[in-house]
Design an enzyme around this catalytic site. Structure first.
Site, PDB file in Angstrom:
ATOM      1  N   ASN A 198       0.868  -1.183   0.000  1.00  0.00           N
ATOM      2  CA  ASN A 198       0.000   0.000   0.000  1.00  0.00           C
ATOM      3  C   ASN A 198       0.900   1.227   0.000  1.00  0.00           C
ATOM      4  OD1 ASN A 198      -1.792   2.042   0.583  1.00  0.00           O
ATOM      5  ND2 ASN A 198      -2.277   1.331   2.652  1.00  0.00           N
ATOM      6  N   LYS A 245       0.002   4.229  -0.183  1.00  0.00           N
ATOM      7  CA  LYS A 245      -0.662   5.385   0.458  1.00  0.00           C
ATOM      8  C   LYS A 245      -0.490   6.622  -0.428  1.00  0.00           C
ATOM      9  CE  LYS A 245      -0.045   3.123   4.863  1.00  0.00           C
ATOM     10  NZ  LYS A 245       0.071   3.205   6.310  1.00  0.00           N
ATOM     11  N   HIS A 302      -9.394   1.079   5.120  1.00  0.00           N
ATOM     12  CA  HIS A 302      -8.103   1.249   5.817  1.00  0.00           C
ATOM     13  C   HIS A 302      -8.306   2.187   7.000  1.00  0.00           C
ATOM     14  CE1 HIS A 302      -3.999   2.439   6.677  1.00  0.00           C
ATOM     15  NE2 HIS A 302      -3.624   1.340   6.037  1.00  0.00           N
ATOM     16  N   GLU A 306      -6.678   4.582   8.026  1.00  0.00           N
ATOM     17  CA  GLU A 306      -6.476   6.009   7.714  1.00  0.00           C
ATOM     18  C   GLU A 306      -7.710   6.596   7.044  1.00  0.00           C
ATOM     19  OE1 GLU A 306      -2.732   5.394   5.738  1.00  0.00           O
ATOM     20  OE2 GLU A 306      -1.867   4.835   7.670  1.00  0.00           O
ATOM     21  N   GLU A 353      -5.054  -5.103  10.713  1.00  0.00           N
ATOM     22  CA  GLU A 353      -4.016  -4.096  10.936  1.00  0.00           C
ATOM     23  C   GLU A 353      -4.286  -3.361  12.248  1.00  0.00           C
ATOM     24  OE1 GLU A 353      -2.128  -2.819   6.980  1.00  0.00           O
ATOM     25  OE2 GLU A 353      -3.940  -1.653   7.209  1.00  0.00           O
ATOM     26  N   GLY A 362       2.851   2.018  10.814  1.00  0.00           N
ATOM     27  CA  GLY A 362       3.849   3.082  10.685  1.00  0.00           C
ATOM     28  C   GLY A 362       4.593   3.407  11.965  1.00  0.00           C
ATOM     29  N   SER A 394       3.674  -2.360  10.274  1.00  0.00           N
ATOM     30  CA  SER A 394       5.115  -2.451  10.520  1.00  0.00           C
ATOM     31  C   SER A 394       5.730  -3.792  10.120  1.00  0.00           C
ATOM     32  CB  SER A 394       5.435  -2.122  11.984  1.00  0.00           C
ATOM     33  OG  SER A 394       5.093  -0.769  12.260  1.00  0.00           O
TER      34      SER A 394
HETATM   35  P1  PGA Z   1       3.110   0.148   7.580  1.00  0.00           P
HETATM   36  O1  PGA Z   1       1.608   0.368   7.039  1.00  0.00           O
HETATM   37  O2  PGA Z   1       3.598  -1.141   6.972  1.00  0.00           O
HETATM   38  O3  PGA Z   1       3.862   1.341   7.113  1.00  0.00           O
HETATM   39  O4  PGA Z   1       3.010   0.035   9.074  1.00  0.00           O
HETATM   40  C1  PGA Z   1       0.724  -0.713   6.894  1.00  0.00           C
HETATM   41  C2  PGA Z   1      -0.591  -0.244   6.333  1.00  0.00           C
HETATM   42  O5  PGA Z   1      -1.094   0.801   6.761  1.00  0.00           O
HETATM   43  O6  PGA Z   1      -1.165  -0.906   5.458  1.00  0.00           O
END
Ligand code: PGA
Length: 251
Positions: free
Chosen positions: A9, A11, A91, A93, A161, A167, A207
């Site tokens: 992803n 983003k 997601h 976010e 997640e 992140g 992560s």
């Molecule tokens: P990350 O994000 O691997 O940077 O922690 C995962 C995600 O939000 O899909």
């Protein structure tokens, strides 16, 4: 049943020059034994699909309607037309930045299916919820509200997640991941009755990095990963793909 899945992803990252990473990734995995998916920003879906070789391309969101007066939004049909095969929905976010509800995610999933896209439905608890011991209730509610009847292994992937792991460089313990994926597997089996639905892939996300991927992929009911930061560089994501391939063949 579909195989294991390494999903990236990007983003809100990436311009045309970033497609060099995708080209390198495709060159690194000319004949992958697992499914590889990259979800670039919408502006790059079409170009990415042209450059992807064996790698599948997905969107990061879609609207629940097929067309109409929704300035700034993108429909599932448009993603499909641009070359996407998958779309990430719900997601954390999007749930936080845009206040997306389970019902909205549910409706977007129906739109994705109607366009022939595989829906990658994200769920996850906050740190506060995990510390309060209500993780399973939160995930159960999200699964119940976001995953429509008719979900099958062929049209749906669940991405677990934990919000606090995205992140941050923090991940749950391996036991916690195992327990949570087992809970999700049981929930799906209880609510989506067909054998096909029972094979739905459950990804872990938050992560995932080259140095922790193998131990996560060795866990029961972990069918791959949804990867943010470490999907931006071909070298990092390739290492994660290699770890998934090794886990799938038991190497
Ligand atoms: P990350 O994000 O691997 O940077 O922690 C995962 C995600 O939000 O899909």
């Amino acid at each position: 049943m579909p195989g294991k899945l390494a999903a990236g992803n990007w983003k809100m990252n990436g311009v045309s020059a970033s497609l060099a990473q995708l080209e390198t990734l495709a060159a690194n995995h000319p004949d992958p034994s697992v499914e590889i998916l990259i979800c670039p920003p919408a502006t790059l879906v079409s170009k990415a699909a042209d450059a992807a070789g064996p790698i599948r391309i997905g969107g990061q969101d879609c609207h629940a309607n097929t067309s109409g007066a929704h300035t700034g939004d993108i429909s599932a049909d448009m993603l499909k037309d641009a070359g996407a095969t998958h779309v990430i929905l719900g997601h954390s976010e999007r749930r936080t930045d845009h206040g997306e509800t389970d019902q909205q995610v549910h409706d977007k999933v129906l739109a994705a299916w109607a366009s022939g896209l595989v829906a990658v439905i994200c769920i996850g608890e906050t740190l506060e919820e995990r510390e309060k011991g209500v993780t399973n209730q939160v995930l159960g509610k999200q699964l119940e509200g976001s995953v429509p009847d008719g979900a099958l292994a062929a049209n749906t992937v669940i991405a677990y997640e934990p919000v606090w792991a995205i992140g941050t460089g923090k991940i749950p313990s391996l036991d916690e991941i195992t327990q949570t994926h087992s809970f999700i597997r049981g929930f799906l089996a209880a609510h989506h009755e067909t054998a096909e639905a029972h094979g739905m892939r459950i990804l872990y996300g938050g992560s995932v990095k080259p140095d922790n991927a193998s131990e996560i992929f060795a866990l029961n009911n972990v069918d791959g990963a949804l990867v943010g930061g470490a999907s931006l560089k071909a070298a990092d994501f390739s290492a994660i793909v290699n770890a998934l391939e090794a886990s799938a063949t038991g190497v």
